[in-house]
Design an enzyme around this catalytic site. Structure first.
Site, mmCIF file in Angstrom:
data_model
loop_
_atom_site.group_PDB
_atom_site.id
_atom_site.type_symbol
_atom_site.label_atom_id
_atom_site.label_comp_id
_atom_site.label_asym_id
_atom_site.label_seq_id
_atom_site.Cartn_x
_atom_site.Cartn_y
_atom_site.Cartn_z
ATOM 1 N N ASN A 150 0.807 -1.232 0.000
ATOM 2 C CA ASN A 150 0.000 0.000 0.000
ATOM 3 C C ASN A 150 0.839 1.280 0.000
ATOM 4 O O ASN A 150 0.501 2.251 -0.655
ATOM 5 C CB ASN A 150 -1.011 -0.021 1.151
ATOM 6 C CG ASN A 150 -0.363 -0.039 2.502
ATOM 7 O OD1 ASN A 150 0.684 -0.665 2.712
ATOM 8 N ND2 ASN A 150 -0.951 0.650 3.454
ATOM 9 N N GLU A 248 3.523 -5.641 12.229
ATOM 10 C CA GLU A 248 2.604 -4.504 12.040
ATOM 11 C C GLU A 248 1.494 -4.996 11.128
ATOM 12 O O GLU A 248 1.729 -5.233 9.942
ATOM 13 C CB GLU A 248 3.337 -3.335 11.388
ATOM 14 C CG GLU A 248 4.470 -2.757 12.217
ATOM 15 C CD GLU A 248 3.992 -2.093 13.481
ATOM 16 O OE1 GLU A 248 2.807 -1.725 13.559
ATOM 17 O OE2 GLU A 248 4.799 -1.971 14.413
ATOM 18 N N CYS A 282 -3.328 1.476 6.330
ATOM 19 C CA CYS A 282 -3.740 0.720 7.522
ATOM 20 C C CYS A 282 -4.336 1.647 8.584
ATOM 21 O O CYS A 282 -5.036 1.193 9.473
ATOM 22 C CB CYS A 282 -2.547 -0.040 8.085
ATOM 23 S SG CYS A 282 -1.135 1.032 8.405
ATOM 24 N N GLU A 461 7.280 0.127 16.077
ATOM 25 C CA GLU A 461 8.364 0.646 15.249
ATOM 26 C C GLU A 461 8.548 2.121 15.597
ATOM 27 O O GLU A 461 7.846 2.655 16.440
ATOM 28 C CB GLU A 461 8.001 0.492 13.766
ATOM 29 C CG GLU A 461 7.833 -0.963 13.346
ATOM 30 C CD GLU A 461 7.616 -1.138 11.847
ATOM 31 O OE1 GLU A 461 6.889 -0.332 11.249
ATOM 32 O OE2 GLU A 461 8.204 -2.092 11.295
#
Ligand code: NAD
Length: 480
Positions: A150, A248, A282, A461
């Site tokens: 994405n 993630e 996301c 992260e």
């Protein structure tokens, strides 16, 4: 037809098995390049070269590594137009988005971690009169970085940059759906003077080359961004090998709008948080909850603006939405629109494919879609659609909206719109999400912890969290 290549030991090379897969241009639906269908043999070769490079790379000072990473960041900047065009063509996103978001962010990722490592310090714990503990933080060795389609170079570099800055050698795999900018990165790494074998970029399917990265015994850590199902498989595979894991994963984020919000600001941002990148972020707020006194006003204004949103080919400067990433993904999104209807939802706008003029007539274009009238716990409101589809739902109380917001398996991000300071704190405290934006969306400070709770991931992260993940702590105690 152009054939992309793997980047191993500082050189471009064909996959050992000689096999390739098609790479589609979402804007036209045509195959425009071929990418290596790599497998475990290519992974073995990359690991071999990374093993040789690790003593050299990890022995460099932080400043030396930093210098090379800054050159890498500058190298992308110098080829800005090439990277922007490649990202837009490969993914289907509007050129303007690649130019203002994706590529600038990839540049920042390398620059940020190049400088962060020169400020990175480890802890010491003094025991009064007895001695001192200090923590060494050393690179792990060879690490695997696997990213989705994405935000291709944006998320690829978000992993690679801290891994390299911390002194690791990397075996990286971009999504097979959007490989192109990762392919270009090899050239930039060569020009930046990255020693051979430090950064290896392999292309191909998740089920073959991705799986081989996860399973290789000499790859000590896996940083993965992608779907929750894939994350679950990777966790099952890597955990018994005691690999360090950063996951993630997916999201189904609530966008909670209270009647006391700044309406114009909220409306402008909600259009972005719903449909930016064709809703394929996301962090998009795909479940919009609106306090009942504001519901009708919001619905009218929002639907009017969404209906006027320009869907066009990615090179059209007027395009707000471009193409979604692939035919199967477009079909998946449309199947959720169908499901929403079956679940009793009303499509207020959108809900169908857009057919543009030749040569874009076979591209994967969807009209941005707004649905109302669904129960908060139906499948449409629980499962990640990851496209330009949002639902709107009214609510009466904070307690009620918290139950609805927290009802999914996910817990990535949430957005709140209110001018009541106490309420903002109260709600932020109670929402199941790793990231909460109040009166804002997608504001990213690269120092902050980034990631989700529940089925949205494991670990964080960003900033020091990433540098900690990519280093192995070792405590040393010295007795007085
Ligand atoms: P995906 O899980 O299908 O693929 C992601 C990557 O994993 C790809 O490179 C793929 O080739 C690889 N892969 C697939 N199977 C594998 C396997 N068995 N072993 C190793 N690697 C494998 O996800 P996607 O469709 O590319 O991306 C969309 C998903 O990513 C959405 O769920 C979205 O929410 C999520 N995402 C999460 C974040 C975040 O930061 N939490 C960011 C972006 C996207």
């Amino acid at each position: 037809m152009e054939k992309l290549q793997n980047f191993i030991n500082g050189e471009y090379c064909a996959p050992i098995n000689g096999a390739y897969i098609d790479n589609y241009e979402p804007a036209t639906g045509n195959v425009y390049s071929l990418i290596p269908n790599s497998d475990e043999k290519d992974v073995a070769l990359a690991v071999e070269s990374a093993e040789k490079a690790f003593p050299i790379w990890s022995a460099m000072s932080n400043e030396e590594r930093s210098e090379i990473l800054i050159k890498l960041s500058d190298g992308i900047k110098n080829r800005m137009d090439e990277f922007v065009a490649a990202e837009s063509r490969d993914n289907g996103k509007p050129l303007s988005l690649a130019a203002h978001v994706d590529i600038p962010r990839a540049i920042s990722n390398f620059h940020f971690f190049a400088t962060a490592i020169t400020h990175f310090a480890s802890e010491s714990h003094y025991m009064v009169g007895e001695g001192v503990n200090y923590t060494l933080r050393k690179p792990i060795g060879i690490v695997g970085c696997i990213s989705p389609w994405n935000l291709p170079l944006y998320l690829f570099s978000w992993k690679i940059a801290p891994a390299l800055a911390a002194g690791n050698c990397v075996i990286a795999k971009p999504s097979e759906i959007t490989p192109y900018t990762a392919y270009l990165l090899g050239k930039v790494a060569q020009e930046a003077g990255m020693p051979n074998g430090v950064l290896n970029i392999l292309h191909g399917l998740g089920s073959s080359v991705g799986d081989a990265i996860v399973k290789h015994p000499k790859i000590k850590a896996i940083s993965f961004t992608g779907g929750t199902k894939t994350g679950e498989y990777i966790a099952k595979t890597a955990a018994p090998m005691f690999k360090k894991l950063s996951l993630e994963l997916g999201g189904k984020n609530p966008n909670i709008i209270f009647a006391d919000c700044d309406f114009d600001e909220m409306l402008k941002t909600t259009l972005r948080s719903s449909f930016a990148n064709q809703g394929q972020i996301c962090l998009c707020g795909s479940r919009i909850f609106v306090e009942r006194p504001l519901y009708e006003k919001f619905k009218t204004a929002f639907v009017e603006k969404v209906a006027k949103t320009t869907v066009s080919n990615p090179t059209d400067p007027k395009a707000i939405l471009g193409a979604v990433v692939s035919k199967p993904h477009m079909e998946k999104v449309l199947s959720y629109v169908q499901l929403a209807k079956e679940e009793g939802g009303t499509i207020l706008t959108g809900g169908e494919q857009v057919h543009l003029e030749v040569p874009y007539n076979n591209g994967y274009y969807l009209r941005p879609t707004v649905i109302e009238g669904l129960a908060y716990d139906c499948r449409t409101n629980q499962e990640e659609i990851f496209g330009p589809v949002v639902t709107i739902t009214p609510f009466d109380t904070e307690e009620e909206v918290l139950i609805m917001a927290n009802s999914t398996q996910y817990g990535l991000a949430a957005t709140l719109w209110t001018t009541d300071l106490k309420r903002a704190h109260r709600m932020a405290d109670k929402i199941d999400a790793g990231i909460v934006w109040v009166n804002a969306w997608l504001v990213r400070d690269l120092r902050t912890p980034f990631g989700g709770m529940k089925a949205s991931g494991v670990g964080r992260e960003g900033g020091e969290e990433a540098l900690r993940f990519f280093t192995e702590p070792k405590n040393v105690y010295i007795s007085y």
